[in-house]
Design a protein around this motif. Structure first.
Motif, PDB file in Angstrom:
ATOM      1  N   ASP A   1      11.204   2.319  12.500  1.00 16.36           N
ATOM      2  CA  ASP A   1      12.106   3.117  13.329  1.00 16.36           C
ATOM      3  C   ASP A   1      12.034   2.688  14.790  1.00 16.36           C
ATOM      4  N   ARG A   2      10.844   2.410  15.291  1.00 19.21           N
ATOM      5  CA  ARG A   2      10.688   1.955  16.674  1.00 19.21           C
ATOM      6  C   ARG A   2      11.371   0.612  16.887  1.00 19.21           C
ATOM      7  N   VAL A   3      11.205  -0.307  15.937  1.00 19.14           N
ATOM      8  CA  VAL A   3      11.808  -1.632  16.063  1.00 19.14           C
ATOM      9  C   VAL A   3      13.327  -1.534  16.062  1.00 19.14           C
ATOM     10  N   GLN A   4      13.872  -0.749  15.136  1.00 12.95           N
ATOM     11  CA  GLN A   4      15.327  -0.616  15.048  1.00 12.95           C
ATOM     12  C   GLN A   4      15.911   0.046  16.290  1.00 12.95           C
ATOM     13  N   ASN A   5      15.207   1.020  16.861  1.00 16.78           N
ATOM     14  CA  ASN A   5      15.677   1.659  18.082  1.00 16.78           C
ATOM     15  C   ASN A   5      15.666   0.685  19.254  1.00 16.78           C
ATOM     16  N   ALA A   6      14.635  -0.151  19.331  1.00 21.65           N
ATOM     17  CA  ALA A   6      14.578  -1.147  20.404  1.00 21.65           C
ATOM     18  C   ALA A   6      15.708  -2.164  20.257  1.00 21.65           C
ATOM     19  N   PHE A   7      15.986  -2.573  19.023  1.00 17.76           N
ATOM     20  CA  PHE A   7      17.067  -3.529  18.799  1.00 17.76           C
ATOM     21  C   PHE A   7      18.424  -2.889  19.082  1.00 17.76           C
ATOM     22  N   ALA A   8      18.561  -1.604  18.775  1.00 15.04           N
ATOM     23  CA  ALA A   8      19.802  -0.895  19.066  1.00 15.04           C
ATOM     24  C   ALA A   8      20.088  -0.889  20.567  1.00 15.04           C
TER      25      ALA A   8
ATOM     26  N   MET B   1       0.825  -1.204   0.000  1.00 14.72           N
ATOM     27  CA  MET B   1       0.000   0.000   0.000  1.00 14.72           C
ATOM     28  C   MET B   1       0.861   1.255   0.000  1.00 14.72           C
ATOM     29  N   LEU B   2       1.913   1.248   0.825  1.00  9.98           N
ATOM     30  CA  LEU B   2       2.748   2.445   0.952  1.00  9.98           C
ATOM     31  C   LEU B   2       3.660   2.649  -0.247  1.00  9.98           C
ATOM     32  N   CYS B   3       3.793   1.646  -1.101  1.00 15.23           N
ATOM     33  CA  CYS B   3       4.603   1.785  -2.317  1.00 15.23           C
ATOM     34  C   CYS B   3       3.783   2.244  -3.516  1.00 15.23           C
ATOM     35  N   THR B   4       2.468   2.440  -3.327  1.00 15.26           N
ATOM     36  CA  THR B   4       1.643   2.900  -4.432  1.00 15.26           C
ATOM     37  C   THR B   4       1.905   4.380  -4.687  1.00 15.26           C
ATOM     38  N   PRO B   5       1.692   4.836  -5.927  1.00 16.78           N
ATOM     39  CA  PRO B   5       1.927   6.261  -6.237  1.00 16.78           C
ATOM     40  C   PRO B   5       1.100   7.210  -5.383  1.00 16.78           C
ATOM     41  N   GLN B   6      -0.080   6.764  -4.948  1.00 17.20           N
ATOM     42  CA  GLN B   6      -0.945   7.637  -4.161  1.00 17.20           C
ATOM     43  C   GLN B   6      -0.361   7.942  -2.783  1.00 17.20           C
ATOM     44  N   LEU B   7       0.416   7.007  -2.220  1.00 14.64           N
ATOM     45  CA  LEU B   7       0.893   7.175  -0.845  1.00 14.64           C
ATOM     46  C   LEU B   7       2.400   7.358  -0.729  1.00 14.64           C
ATOM     47  N   ALA B   8       3.138   6.917  -1.745  1.00 13.35           N
ATOM     48  CA  ALA B   8       4.596   7.042  -1.680  1.00 13.35           C
ATOM     49  C   ALA B   8       4.993   8.511  -1.547  1.00 13.35           C
ATOM     50  N   GLY B   9       5.822   8.803  -0.571  1.00 15.00           N
ATOM     51  CA  GLY B   9       6.291  10.168  -0.381  1.00 15.00           C
ATOM     52  C   GLY B   9       5.336  11.073   0.358  1.00 15.00           C
ATOM     53  N   THR B  10       4.211  10.544   0.816  1.00 19.30           N
ATOM     54  CA  THR B  10       3.247  11.357   1.560  1.00 19.30           C
ATOM     55  C   THR B  10       3.585  11.318   3.057  1.00 19.30           C
ATOM     56  N   PRO B  11       2.977  12.217   3.852  1.00 15.40           N
ATOM     57  CA  PRO B  11       3.210  12.162   5.305  1.00 15.40           C
ATOM     58  C   PRO B  11       2.855  10.825   5.926  1.00 15.40           C
ATOM     59  N   LEU B  12       1.965  10.065   5.284  1.00 20.04           N
ATOM     60  CA  LEU B  12       1.591   8.767   5.819  1.00 20.04           C
ATOM     61  C   LEU B  12       2.786   7.808   5.821  1.00 20.04           C
ATOM     62  N   SER B  13       3.643   7.918   4.813  1.00 18.56           N
ATOM     63  CA  SER B  13       4.841   7.072   4.764  1.00 18.56           C
ATOM     64  C   SER B  13       5.745   7.350   5.956  1.00 18.56           C
ATOM     65  N   ARG B  14       5.943   8.619   6.269  1.00 22.10           N
ATOM     66  CA  ARG B  14       6.761   8.987   7.430  1.00 22.10           C
ATOM     67  C   ARG B  14       6.114   8.503   8.722  1.00 22.10           C
ATOM     68  N   LEU B  15       4.776   8.604   8.808  1.00 17.95           N
ATOM     69  CA  LEU B  15       4.052   8.130   9.984  1.00 17.95           C
ATOM     70  C   LEU B  15       4.257   6.633  10.167  1.00 17.95           C
ATOM     71  N   PHE B  16       4.168   5.889   9.071  1.00 15.20           N
ATOM     72  CA  PHE B  16       4.394   4.443   9.121  1.00 15.20           C
ATOM     73  C   PHE B  16       5.816   4.138   9.578  1.00 15.20           C
ATOM     74  N   TRP B  17       6.787   4.850   9.016  1.00 22.80           N
ATOM     75  CA  TRP B  17       8.186   4.584   9.334  1.00 22.80           C
ATOM     76  C   TRP B  17       8.475   4.815  10.817  1.00 22.80           C
ATOM     77  N   GLU B  18       7.942   5.897  11.365  1.00 23.50           N
ATOM     78  CA  GLU B  18       8.214   6.221  12.764  1.00 23.50           C
ATOM     79  C   GLU B  18       7.474   5.278  13.716  1.00 23.50           C
ATOM     80  N   ALA B  19       6.273   4.841  13.331  1.00 20.30           N
ATOM     81  CA  ALA B  19       5.494   3.955  14.200  1.00 20.30           C
ATOM     82  C   ALA B  19       5.968   2.513  14.126  1.00 20.30           C
ATOM     83  N   GLY B  20       6.584   2.133  12.983  1.00 26.16           N
ATOM     84  CA  GLY B  20       6.987   0.746  12.792  1.00 26.16           C
ATOM     85  C   GLY B  20       8.482   0.527  12.747  1.00 26.16           C
TER      86      GLY B  20
END
Length: 246
Positions: free
Chosen positions: A160-167, A139-158
């Motif tokens: 990025d959180r996982v990588q920080n916990a593993f770090a 869904m996030l790779c579709t032209p409608q959503l790619a590069g939108t604020p929703l992509s950043r929201l997904f990255w920070e909620a998913g």
């Protein structure tokens, strides 16, 4: 002239004396500000949101549909999450915390490093290859959503959180002398992202592209090989010397 009682209605009896209120053993507690949220309804909304976003996509799933799926009113959904973007981010966070519970990143020096990394690897791979995660990735790779604020929201909620916990887990193993990673936040974060990318590998890409399922035995071999590659790059001999220098 004195009025007589009516034949149809008896004379009123004198009122009984009021009973004293029972004594309270403890003073009444004042109500707190606002009404507490119903955690059961919140959980139902999150589960419904995951199903609807997976089935219909972000634009296709409405707050009305999510409310109906959860068995609550739309007002209740808005009361808990405010808007659809916030609900989407909360659903992503919930999915990650369910697949990768915080207990996986706790300090457990009694568990050997390779065993610990394999446990994280299996949970991480299971989380990213679930139907919800694959649908969200597409869904996030579709032209409608790619590069939108929703992509950043997904990255920070998913991710990025996982990588920080593993770090954080890596930091503890660096401090114990098991990993030879420069103890700078950016270096540790880089190692954490490398581990996650290794685990995705070809099997995850095949699932995203719809190329068919991968044999479970091949997945286990892939995860074990990824963990071993990570350890060859960063593990020490527990005396503080990198393996490459032995």
């Amino acid at each position: 002239m004195t009025a007589r009682p009516s034949r149809d209605r008896p004379a009123a009896k004198p009122a009984a004396p009021a009973k004293p209120a029972p004594a309270q053993s403890t003073p009444a507690r004042a109500a707190g500000p606002g009404r507490p949220k119903d955690l059961g309804k919140r959980a139902a909304i999150l589960e419904a949101a995951k199903r609807m976003f997976t089935r219909l996509g972000f634009d296709g799933a409405s707050m009305d549909q999510i409310a109906a799926e959860a068995g609550v009113s739309k007002l209740t959904v808005y009361s808990h999450f405010g808007d659809k973007e916030t609900l989407f981010g909360a659903a992503v966070k919930s999915h990650c915390e369910t697949g990768l519970p915080p207990s996986l990143f706790e300090a457990r020096p009694d568990i050997p490093l390779r065993e610990r990394l394999l446990a994280v690897a299996r949970a991480f791979y299971g989380m990213i290859t679930s139907p919800e995660a694959i649908a969200g990735h597409r869904m996030l790779c579709t032209p409608q959503l790619a590069g939108t604020p929703l992509s950043r929201l997904f990255w920070e909620a998913g991710p990025d959180r996982v990588q920080n916990a593993f770090a954080t887990l890596l930091e503890r193993r660096i401090a114990s002398g098991e990993l030879d990673i420069e103890p700078r936040p950016e270096a540790i974060h880089r190692a954490a992202t490398q581990f996650c990318v290794l685990l995705k590998g070809e099997p995850h890409a095949m699932l995203v592209f719809g190329c068919g399922d991968v044999d479970p035995a091949d997945i286990e071999a892939h995860l074990a090989a990824s963990v071993d590659m990570f350890l060859r790059a960063y593990a020490t001999d527990r005396n503080g010397a990198p393996r490459s220098s032995r």
